[in-house]
Enzyme design. Structure first.
Site, PDB file in Angstrom:
ATOM      1  N   HIS A 130       3.315   1.944   2.147  1.00 36.32           N
ATOM      2  CA  HIS A 130       3.830   2.417   3.435  1.00 36.32           C
ATOM      3  C   HIS A 130       5.357   2.372   3.473  1.00 36.32           C
ATOM      4  O   HIS A 130       5.983   1.543   2.818  1.00 36.32           O
ATOM      5  CB  HIS A 130       3.183   1.689   4.623  1.00 36.32           C
ATOM      6  CG  HIS A 130       3.624   0.286   4.860  1.00 36.32           C
ATOM      7  ND1 HIS A 130       2.826  -0.652   5.483  1.00 36.32           N
ATOM      8  CD2 HIS A 130       4.778  -0.376   4.587  1.00 36.32           C
ATOM      9  CE1 HIS A 130       3.476  -1.791   5.572  1.00 36.32           C
ATOM     10  NE2 HIS A 130       4.661  -1.652   5.040  1.00 36.32           N
ATOM     11  N   ASN A 168       0.834  -1.217   0.000  1.00 33.14           N
ATOM     12  CA  ASN A 168       0.000   0.000   0.000  1.00 33.14           C
ATOM     13  C   ASN A 168       0.864   1.260   0.000  1.00 33.14           C
ATOM     14  O   ASN A 168       0.366   2.359   0.198  1.00 33.14           O
ATOM     15  CB  ASN A 168      -0.934   0.001   1.213  1.00 33.14           C
ATOM     16  CG  ASN A 168      -0.151  -0.023   2.525  1.00 33.14           C
ATOM     17  OD1 ASN A 168       1.073   0.004   2.523  1.00 33.14           O
ATOM     18  ND2 ASN A 168      -0.862  -0.073   3.629  1.00 33.14           N
TER      19      ASN A 168
HETATM   20  C1  F6R Z   1       9.830  -2.989   8.071  1.00 34.84           C
HETATM   21  C2  F6R Z   1       9.077  -1.889   7.481  1.00 34.84           C
HETATM   22  C3  F6R Z   1       8.103  -2.101   6.392  1.00 34.84           C
HETATM   23  C4  F6R Z   1       8.584  -3.062   5.303  1.00 34.84           C
HETATM   24  C5  F6R Z   1       7.520  -3.256   4.222  1.00 34.84           C
HETATM   25  C6  F6R Z   1       7.949  -4.262   3.173  1.00 34.84           C
HETATM   26  O1  F6R Z   1      10.695  -2.520   9.078  1.00 34.84           O
HETATM   27  O2  F6R Z   1       9.252  -0.794   7.927  1.00 34.84           O
HETATM   28  O3  F6R Z   1       7.782  -0.844   5.826  1.00 34.84           O
HETATM   29  O4  F6R Z   1       9.752  -2.552   4.738  1.00 34.84           O
HETATM   30  O5  F6R Z   1       6.332  -3.677   4.817  1.00 34.84           O
HETATM   31  O6  F6R Z   1       8.047  -5.529   3.774  1.00 34.84           O
HETATM   32  P1  F6R Z   1       8.589  -6.803   2.967  1.00 34.84           P
HETATM   33  O7  F6R Z   1      10.044  -6.540   2.758  1.00 34.84           O
HETATM   34  O8  F6R Z   1       8.366  -7.949   3.917  1.00 34.84           O
HETATM   35  O9  F6R Z   1       7.824  -6.872   1.719  1.00 34.84           O
END
Ligand code: F6R
Length: 266
Positions: free
Chosen positions: A156, A154
């Site tokens: 973030h 999304n």
């Molecule tokens: C983790 C964080 C999140 C992840 C994001 C992607 O510390 O801050 O913003 O970077 O959710 O997560 P993955 O890498 O599991 O797809």
């Protein structure tokens, strides 16, 4: 630059596309090692903002391997992690403190009191104050030399979820307690095992703190990230896609992608 990497300028954002996720992780590790070396030379320590999740796992494995090989020391490195579930115990295998211990801190020579992960055990009445304190610690350490980021589906960054704030308000968000977005809790089922077990609150480093880092590395790999990467880089700059706010400081951000994550950039 390696022969198989592609360098793109996407509306002013610096993007490097690597052939696969391993190559992207290696490139991120190269950049992190170079930043550690430069910051230690310039100010005798390096202050790193770190991310968790699936994406940076191979980056940490690569950094730990370089330490084992004797080419990289973390003795003068100070780390601040982006986020932590709330509430959660540090020894809980699902906590980000545990993640960092397993994947990096216990594998390198970093002194324990130079690793900071937001405390998921603070009493609720003090969670906001603890979060504000985290920002003060980063500032007292002279700010972040590097912020490593991943991206949620999304958009973030950290756990700064999509919102209907103005751009001005969003880029000034401090470190604070947050409610997780449904896309984030759905994706967290992978870690937690079932929807009922997912922790729906967290403490996150704020967008203001992220944007203040001297260098920001965004690492995104795999086809599931292609759509949000394209929206972040080519759609409007809006708090409804928090990663698009990185374009307000585009000159110091590098997007490191693999080919599948870059597929919708055109
Ligand atoms: C983790 C964080 C999140 C992840 C994001 C992607 O510390 O801050 O913003 O970077 O959710 O997560 P993955 O890498 O599991 O797809």
């Amino acid at each position: 630059m390696a022969a198989d990497e592609r360098k793109l300028d996407v509306d002013g954002s610096h993007v490097i596309v690597c052939p696969n996720a391993e190559a992207a992780s290696r490139l991120a590790a190269d950049r992190i090692a170079a930043i550690i070396e430069a910051a230690e030379r310039d100010r005798s320590k390096a202050v790193l903002g770190l991310a968790t999740g699936a994406t940076p796992e191979t980056v940490y494995a690569e950094l730990a391997a370089r330490h084992r090989a004797g080419s990289l020391s973390f003795q003068k490195v100070v780390t601040y992690n982006l986020d932590e579930y709330y509430p959660i115990q540090p020894l809980d295998p699902l906590s980000y403190r545990h993640y960092m211990h397993q994947r990096l801190f216990s594998l390198v020579d970093i002194p324990a009191n130079q690793t900071h992960v937001i405390d998921g055990t603070v009493p609720a009445a003090f969670a906001a104050e603890h979060a504000a304190q985290f920002d003060r610690w980063i500032e007292a350490d002279g700010g972040l030399d590097l912020q490593l980021l991943g991206i949620g589906r999304n958009g973030h960054i950290g756990f700064n979820e999509p919102s209907d704030l103005s751009v001005e308000e969003a880029i000034n968000l401090p470190t604070r307690p947050v409610e997780l977005h449904p896309v984030t809790t759905t994706d967290a089922v992978r870690e937690f095992g079932s929807a009922e077990k997912v922790i729906t609150q967290a403490l996150t480093v704020g967008i203001k703190t992220i944007l203040a880092a001297r260098v920001i590395l965004m690492l995104a790999t795999g086809p599931r990230k292609a759509e949000i990467v394209a929206r972040s880089l080519k759609g409007p700059i809006t708090p409804t896609v928090p990663a698009s706010l990185l374009r307000t400081v585009a000159e110091k951000v590098v997007w490191i992608l693999d080919e599948p994550a870059a597929a919708e950039l055109g």
